[in-house]
Write a protein that holds these residues in place. Structure first.
Motif, PDB file in Angstrom:
ATOM      1  N   THR A   1      42.308  43.599  34.101  1.00 32.17           N
ATOM      2  CA  THR A   1      41.683  42.390  33.580  1.00 32.17           C
ATOM      3  C   THR A   1      40.659  42.736  32.502  1.00 32.17           C
ATOM      4  O   THR A   1      39.953  43.744  32.601  1.00 32.17           O
ATOM      5  CB  THR A   1      40.982  41.612  34.693  1.00 32.17           C
ATOM      6  N   PRO A   2      40.545  41.911  31.467  1.00 40.11           N
ATOM      7  CA  PRO A   2      39.598  42.206  30.376  1.00 40.11           C
ATOM      8  C   PRO A   2      38.153  42.385  30.829  1.00 40.11           C
ATOM      9  O   PRO A   2      37.479  43.302  30.338  1.00 40.11           O
ATOM     10  CB  PRO A   2      39.762  41.004  29.438  1.00 40.11           C
ATOM     11  N   PRO A   3      37.613  41.573  31.765  1.00 36.60           N
ATOM     12  CA  PRO A   3      36.200  41.771  32.122  1.00 36.60           C
ATOM     13  C   PRO A   3      35.904  43.155  32.692  1.00 36.60           C
ATOM     14  O   PRO A   3      34.952  43.822  32.269  1.00 36.60           O
ATOM     15  CB  PRO A   3      35.946  40.666  33.155  1.00 36.60           C
TER      16      PRO A   3
ATOM     17  N   GLN B   1      40.686  49.086  39.358  1.00 34.25           N
ATOM     18  CA  GLN B   1      41.118  49.266  37.978  1.00 34.25           C
ATOM     19  C   GLN B   1      40.598  50.579  37.399  1.00 34.25           C
ATOM     20  O   GLN B   1      39.515  51.055  37.755  1.00 34.25           O
ATOM     21  CB  GLN B   1      40.634  48.109  37.117  1.00 34.25           C
TER      22      GLN B   1
ATOM     23  N   ARG C   1      45.574  51.972  30.693  1.00 33.19           N
ATOM     24  CA  ARG C   1      44.796  51.027  31.495  1.00 33.19           C
ATOM     25  C   ARG C   1      45.690  50.603  32.657  1.00 33.19           C
ATOM     26  O   ARG C   1      46.836  50.225  32.442  1.00 33.19           O
ATOM     27  CB  ARG C   1      44.382  49.798  30.692  1.00 33.19           C
TER      28      ARG C   1
ATOM     29  N   GLU D   1      35.395  50.623  29.701  1.00 39.30           N
ATOM     30  CA  GLU D   1      35.352  51.210  28.355  1.00 39.30           C
ATOM     31  C   GLU D   1      33.921  51.403  27.886  1.00 39.30           C
ATOM     32  O   GLU D   1      33.619  52.395  27.202  1.00 39.30           O
ATOM     33  CB  GLU D   1      36.129  50.344  27.376  1.00 39.30           C
TER      34      GLU D   1
ATOM     35  N   GLN E   1      37.884  45.862  32.542  1.00 44.22           N
ATOM     36  CA  GLN E   1      38.234  46.892  31.562  1.00 44.22           C
ATOM     37  C   GLN E   1      37.140  47.073  30.516  1.00 44.22           C
ATOM     38  O   GLN E   1      36.900  48.183  30.036  1.00 44.22           O
ATOM     39  CB  GLN E   1      39.568  46.551  30.899  1.00 44.22           C
ATOM     40  N   SER E   2      36.437  45.998  30.177  1.00 43.93           N
ATOM     41  CA  SER E   2      35.342  46.127  29.213  1.00 43.93           C
ATOM     42  C   SER E   2      34.201  46.948  29.794  1.00 43.93           C
ATOM     43  O   SER E   2      33.565  47.744  29.087  1.00 43.93           O
ATOM     44  CB  SER E   2      34.839  44.751  28.777  1.00 43.93           C
TER      45      SER E   2
END
Length: 355
Positions: free
Chosen positions: A283-285, A229, A306, A291, A287-288
């Protein structure tokens, strides 16, 4: 949002599966177009087919690093492969960089060769990199070490989709065909019968340049798909990163474009099992994590892209190059373990020399 930062190659190559081909290359990433280059140099007629568009897979979804070696440090590579083999791998990937860029001379692909950095994230990594610097110098490779960061001055960066597009433009007219999804391959009577949604091609030889997607056509090939990612920021007014940078044993990486955008990728080690498969949605985890690192670098403003791509990993940690067992006239050039840009051109050359 799952749109890569890199632009799609500008040319379009619509087509269908040919009825016949001396060599049929399946896959329109950096491996496929490199194969077409080397086949052309040997005056072997070939056709490349791609089910989507050129660089739609990992070749258009990576960070664009052109690095020597594998993701592991030189110390770890020596431990895994032995000193001589590790040295050969580093030499081959340096040659890959040089010959690949020479081959597309005159085409703008965003190439810069100002080096790369590997930043230690722990005391263990400091020890590995310090030993790597010593071994690299003993084996004749230029590098720098300041106690926390190992620099490799011969490394570089590129816009990967434009590199793929440059090779495609050099191929003979009509030899690259997008939108052709191969559904089955079967050796038959000294040839290979290839199927693509009702069309059939009789090929003298088939080369699979399908990397992580190879098992979808050849389940017996041991390549594991793993998601990678990334994200990209809007242009920054200041330089936050001078060199393409690796860290945390190759699991984290970032670079800043000349136009100011910062690209951050990796962190799959925080969800290792979840990152196996062909799902290319971010995926949010993870990507967090990406960021958070972007902000720790000092980047301001919006995240504009993203995305994720699928890498192909092998049991050996090295590409699979050569004939497919039990499949006469079917060959494989795939499984780059996250370093396709650094391996594919010379891997393709090696395979073509065996035909």
């Amino acid at each position: 949002m799952s749109t890569p930062f890199w632009p799609r190659p500008p040319q379009r190559y619509p087509g269908r599966l040919p009825d016949r081909a001396d060599v049929l290359v399946i896959g329109g990433g950096i491996t496929g177009v490199s194969l077409m280059h080397h086949l052309g140099k040997r005056e072997i007629d070939a056709v490349l087919v791609e089910r989507n568009h050129l660089a739609s897979g990992a070749s258009g979804r990576n960070a664009g690093f052109l690095l020597a070696g594998v993701a592991d440090s030189y110390t770890e590579a020596v431990r895994i492969f032995g000193r001589s083999r590790a040295r050969d791998i580093w030499n081959m990937t340096i040659e890959n960089h040089i010959e690949e860029i020479e081959a597309i001379a005159g085409h703008e692909v965003g190439h810069r060769r100002k080096g790369s950095a590997i930043l230690a994230s722990s005391e263990k990594e400091v020890e590995q990199l310090a030993e790597s610097a010593e071994l690299l110098r003993e084996d004749g490779f230029d590098c720098g070490w300041d106690g926390t960061c190992l620099t490799n001055p011969t490394d570089g960066e590129v816009t990967p989709s434009l590199l793929v597009g440059a090779f495609a433009r050099m191929a003979p007219a009509g030899s690259v065909r997008e939108g052709v999804e191969v559904t089955a391959i079967e050796p038959r009577g000294g040839e290979v019968l290839v199927h693509a949604h009702g069309d059939e091609c009789r090929a003298g030889a088939v080369i699979m340049a399908t990397n992580a997607y190879t098992p979808q056509l050849l389940p017996e090939v041991a390549i594991t798909p793993r998601r990678a990612q990334m994200l990209a920021s809007e242009p920054q007014k200041v330089r936050l990163c001078e060199l393409p940078t690796y860290s945390h044993f190759g699991y984290r990486y970032w670079r800043q474009m000349p136009s100011g955008e910062v690209l951050v990728g990796g962190w799959r080690d925080t969800a290792f099992e979840a990152e196996v498969g062909y799902d290319e949605r971010p995926t949010p985890p993870i990507q967090s994590h990406l960021e958070a690192h972007l902000r720790s670098m000092g980047a301001q403003g919006a995240v504009t892209h993203r995305w994720a791509g699928t890498m192909g990993f092998t049991e050996s940690g090295l590409p699979l190059i050569g004939p497919v067992e039990g499949m006469p006239n079917v060959h494989l050039c795939a499984g780059y373990n996250g370093h396709g840009m650094g391996f594919a051109f010379m891997s393709a050359k090696q395979l073509v020399q065996t035909l």
